[in-house]
Design an enzyme around this catalytic site. Structure first.
Site, PDB file in Angstrom:
ATOM      1  N   SER A  31       0.802  -1.225   0.000  1.00  7.49           N
ATOM      2  CA  SER A  31       0.000   0.000   0.000  1.00  7.49           C
ATOM      3  C   SER A  31       0.831   1.269   0.000  1.00  7.49           C
ATOM      4  O   SER A  31       0.306   2.358  -0.258  1.00  7.49           O
ATOM      5  CB  SER A  31      -0.931   0.012   1.223  1.00  7.49           C
ATOM      6  OG  SER A  31      -0.176   0.072   2.433  1.00  7.49           O
ATOM      7  N   ARG A  32       2.140   1.151   0.292  1.00  4.84           N
ATOM      8  CA  ARG A  32       2.953   2.355   0.443  1.00  4.84           C
ATOM      9  C   ARG A  32       4.355   2.134  -0.131  1.00  4.84           C
ATOM     10  O   ARG A  32       4.808   1.001  -0.289  1.00  4.84           O
ATOM     11  CB  ARG A  32       3.062   2.738   1.923  1.00  4.84           C
ATOM     12  CG  ARG A  32       1.730   2.959   2.600  1.00  4.84           C
ATOM     13  CD  ARG A  32       1.875   3.228   4.083  1.00  4.84           C
ATOM     14  NE  ARG A  32       2.573   4.479   4.331  1.00  4.84           N
ATOM     15  CZ  ARG A  32       2.882   4.933   5.550  1.00  4.84           C
ATOM     16  NH1 ARG A  32       2.565   4.224   6.608  1.00  4.84           N
ATOM     17  NH2 ARG A  32       3.508   6.082   5.686  1.00  4.84           N
ATOM     18  N   ASP A  82      -1.516  -9.276   8.729  1.00  6.44           N
ATOM     19  CA  ASP A  82      -0.243  -8.933   9.371  1.00  6.44           C
ATOM     20  C   ASP A  82       0.738 -10.065   9.083  1.00  6.44           C
ATOM     21  O   ASP A  82       0.495 -11.211   9.473  1.00  6.44           O
ATOM     22  CB  ASP A  82      -0.475  -8.777  10.873  1.00  6.44           C
ATOM     23  CG  ASP A  82       0.772  -8.357  11.637  1.00  6.44           C
ATOM     24  OD1 ASP A  82       1.897  -8.516  11.113  1.00  6.44           O
ATOM     25  OD2 ASP A  82       0.629  -7.896  12.785  1.00  6.44           O
ATOM     26  N   VAL A  83       1.843  -9.753   8.394  1.00  2.00           N
ATOM     27  CA  VAL A  83       2.764 -10.817   7.980  1.00  2.00           C
ATOM     28  C   VAL A  83       3.406 -11.520   9.169  1.00  2.00           C
ATOM     29  O   VAL A  83       3.943 -12.624   9.016  1.00  2.00           O
ATOM     30  CB  VAL A  83       3.857 -10.289   7.031  1.00  2.00           C
ATOM     31  CG1 VAL A  83       3.230  -9.760   5.742  1.00  2.00           C
ATOM     32  CG2 VAL A  83       4.732  -9.243   7.701  1.00  2.00           C
ATOM     33  N   ASN A 109       7.795  -7.823   0.355  1.00  2.00           N
ATOM     34  CA  ASN A 109       8.254  -6.440   0.452  1.00  2.00           C
ATOM     35  C   ASN A 109       8.078  -5.838   1.840  1.00  2.00           C
ATOM     36  O   ASN A 109       8.777  -4.887   2.195  1.00  2.00           O
ATOM     37  CB  ASN A 109       7.507  -5.594  -0.585  1.00  2.00           C
ATOM     38  CG  ASN A 109       7.695  -4.112  -0.371  1.00  2.00           C
ATOM     39  OD1 ASN A 109       8.733  -3.543  -0.688  1.00  2.00           O
ATOM     40  ND2 ASN A 109       6.674  -3.460   0.198  1.00  2.00           N
ATOM     41  N   TYR A 174      17.578  -3.686  11.590  1.00  4.75           N
ATOM     42  CA  TYR A 174      17.184  -3.648  10.183  1.00  4.75           C
ATOM     43  C   TYR A 174      18.229  -4.323   9.299  1.00  4.75           C
ATOM     44  O   TYR A 174      17.896  -5.101   8.396  1.00  4.75           O
ATOM     45  CB  TYR A 174      16.990  -2.196   9.773  1.00  4.75           C
ATOM     46  CG  TYR A 174      16.429  -1.982   8.392  1.00  4.75           C
ATOM     47  CD1 TYR A 174      15.082  -2.237   8.117  1.00  4.75           C
ATOM     48  CD2 TYR A 174      17.229  -1.493   7.361  1.00  4.75           C
ATOM     49  CE1 TYR A 174      14.556  -2.014   6.846  1.00  4.75           C
ATOM     50  CE2 TYR A 174      16.713  -1.273   6.089  1.00  4.75           C
ATOM     51  CZ  TYR A 174      15.377  -1.530   5.841  1.00  4.75           C
ATOM     52  OH  TYR A 174      14.870  -1.303   4.585  1.00  4.75           O
ATOM     53  N   ALA A 176      20.368  -6.649  10.162  1.00  3.73           N
ATOM     54  CA  ALA A 176      20.334  -8.090  10.407  1.00  3.73           C
ATOM     55  C   ALA A 176      19.178  -8.746   9.659  1.00  3.73           C
ATOM     56  O   ALA A 176      19.336  -9.808   9.043  1.00  3.73           O
ATOM     57  CB  ALA A 176      20.224  -8.363  11.903  1.00  3.73           C
ATOM     58  N   ALA A 177      18.011  -8.103   9.700  1.00  4.38           N
ATOM     59  CA  ALA A 177      16.845  -8.661   9.018  1.00  4.38           C
ATOM     60  C   ALA A 177      17.051  -8.699   7.514  1.00  4.38           C
ATOM     61  O   ALA A 177      16.777  -9.706   6.852  1.00  4.38           O
ATOM     62  CB  ALA A 177      15.605  -7.844   9.365  1.00  4.38           C
ATOM     63  N   LYS A 178      17.548  -7.599   6.958  1.00  5.19           N
ATOM     64  CA  LYS A 178      17.693  -7.514   5.509  1.00  5.19           C
ATOM     65  C   LYS A 178      18.831  -8.384   4.986  1.00  5.19           C
ATOM     66  O   LYS A 178      18.732  -8.945   3.892  1.00  5.19           O
ATOM     67  CB  LYS A 178      17.890  -6.054   5.096  1.00  5.19           C
ATOM     68  CG  LYS A 178      16.650  -5.187   5.300  1.00  5.19           C
ATOM     69  CD  LYS A 178      15.463  -5.700   4.509  1.00  5.19           C
ATOM     70  CE  LYS A 178      14.280  -4.760   4.545  1.00  5.19           C
ATOM     71  NZ  LYS A 178      13.124  -5.277   3.760  1.00  5.19           N
TER      72      LYS A 178
END
Length: 266
Positions: A31-32, A82-83, A109, A174, A176-178
């Site tokens: 959505s964004r 909610d993922v 995404n 962030y 670490a997640a990516k």
């Protein structure tokens, strides 16, 4: 003349104006920002786009309306989930299958930031970001794995970040997640290969979105000065690559982490 050479003239046929027609694509966080651009690009090329959102209902409906009302074969449908919530993801999967059948393309995404220097970072800060960007990708991919594996030209496309490669002050969670998406993508590609489905990852640099536009001008200037092309990416430049990866033409490309960062790694 070999069979392969005999078939080559078909490569010269005029391509369809709607190369994704008949393909169902689900975009999380659609959505964004970059997700919105991806959804619109896929729809513009004829796909049926499922625009997933967590809380931005009005924005998701706006994206879907723009796609559906455009002069293309593409259509779009917003759906809330909610993922980070496995039950919600499975409910979304069942609803999508009931309405549209199995999906062909999954674009992971969805992501958030919660920036804080490591000394000040709380466990909650850490888990919030990891849960959306990494666990959310796991949840969605596992829920739709069978769809992608049996689809003609099934695709998983994960959206990472240059921060996953370089790190950044205040973004240990962030980064670490990516960066986790890199290894996830490569492993998934190996497991999908026997079906002909592919998994790839895009690592955008700084991109013109609401998040980047909120950065003070002087800091934006400093960031641009570090980029060889001396500008940020447009959303369309990232979305165009997703569209290519979603198409059958990308079929011999899998397990790749593709940088779209203006040469910042050079």
């Amino acid at each position: 003349m070999t069979t392969e050479l005999a078939q080559r003239p078909t490569d010269l046929e005029r391509p369809s104006h709607q190369p994704l027609a008949g393909r169902t694509c689900l975009v999380t966080g659609g959505s964004r920002g970059i997700g919105r651009g991806i959804a619109r690009e896929l729809g513009r090329h004829g796909a049926t786009v499922i625009v997933n959102y967590r809380s931005s209902e009005d924005a998701a409906h706006e994206v879907a309306d723009v796609i559906t009302e455009a002069d293309t074969e593409g259509t779009a449908h917003p759906i809330q989930a909610d993922v980070t919530d496995r039950t919600e993801i499975e409910t979304m999967r069942d609803a999508v299958r009931d309405a549209f059948g199995p999906i062909d393309v999954l674009v992971n995404n969805a992501g958030i930031t919660c920036d804080r220097t490591f000394q000040k970072m709380t466990a909650e800060d850490w888990h919030r970001v990891i849960d959306v960007s990494l666990h959310g990708t796991f949840n969605c991919t596992q829920a739709f794995y069978d769809d992608v594996k049996v689809a003609d030209h099934g695709r998983v496309i994960n959206i990472s970040s240059v921060i996953g490669k370089q790190g950044n002050v205040g973004q240990a969670n962030y980064a670490a997640a990516k960066s986790g998406l890199f290894g996830f993508t490569r492993s998934l590609a190996l497991e999908l290969a026997d079906s002909g489905a592919t998994a790839n990852c895009i690592a955008p640099g700084f991109t013109h979105t609401e998040m980047v536009e909120a950065i003070p001008d002087e800091i934006q200037d400093d960031l641009r000065a570090e980029i060889p092309l001396e500008r940020f990416a447009s959303v369309s430049e990232v979305a165009g690559l997703v569209r290519y990866l979603a198409s059958k033409q990308s079929g011999y490309m899998t397990g790749e982490v593709i940088d779209v960062n203006g040469g910042i790694d050079l």
